[in-house]
Design a protein around this motif. Sequence first.
Motif, PDB file in Angstrom:
ATOM      1  N   ARG A  71       0.820  -1.219   0.000  1.00 15.54           N
ATOM      2  CA  ARG A  71       0.000   0.000   0.000  1.00 15.54           C
ATOM      3  C   ARG A  71       0.849   1.263   0.000  1.00 15.54           C
ATOM      4  O   ARG A  71       0.472   2.266  -0.607  1.00 15.54           O
ATOM      5  N   GLU A  72       1.986   1.222   0.658  1.00 14.35           N
ATOM      6  CA  GLU A  72       2.879   2.383   0.678  1.00 14.35           C
ATOM      7  C   GLU A  72       3.425   2.675  -0.722  1.00 14.35           C
ATOM      8  O   GLU A  72       3.501   3.830  -1.135  1.00 14.35           O
ATOM      9  N   ARG A  82       0.588   4.142  -2.736  1.00 12.03           N
ATOM     10  CA  ARG A  82       0.253   5.505  -2.316  1.00 12.03           C
ATOM     11  C   ARG A  82       1.320   6.515  -2.720  1.00 12.03           C
ATOM     12  O   ARG A  82       1.007   7.601  -3.212  1.00 12.03           O
ATOM     13  N   LYS A  83       2.606   6.166  -2.539  1.00 11.87           N
ATOM     14  CA  LYS A  83       3.679   7.126  -2.766  1.00 11.87           C
ATOM     15  C   LYS A  83       4.311   7.052  -4.143  1.00 11.87           C
ATOM     16  O   LYS A  83       4.971   7.983  -4.569  1.00 11.87           O
TER      17      LYS A  83
END
Length: 136
Positions: free
Chosen positions: A25-26, A29-30
């Motif tokens: 997810r990181e 997201r980034k």
Amino acid sequence: MIVPQGERPRDFPACERLRTDREFREVVRKGARVHTTHYTVYRDSLGGGKRQVGISAGKRAGGAVARNRAKRLLREFYRTNKAVFPKGTRTAIVVRKPPEGAVLSSVCAELLPALRRRWGANEGSPCGPDISSSAS
């Protein structure tokens, strides 16, 4: 297994995988992203000499058979094209819609140009029109 000189390693060890949902997810997201007809690829910089790749196919990508086949093809794509995934990066590949009757050459034909356009690459691809997946 000893790999003869000049051949690429054909493995996907645990240290090269995004292991947790939090890591995946990181990256999503980034990371910067690139879309193709069937896939979305996210990449962020991790730094260091480690590369990590995660592959995901949700239920909207089809039934279990279609999702597992798509993930198998993407793992093989990674194994044969590690040069496209530079060290120091984390990459997440999400299957949006699995292609009908996909083989490794069709996955390469779709992803390699998109990844090269977006992030560039140093090396040629072993994928060609005559290479098919052994996971048929």
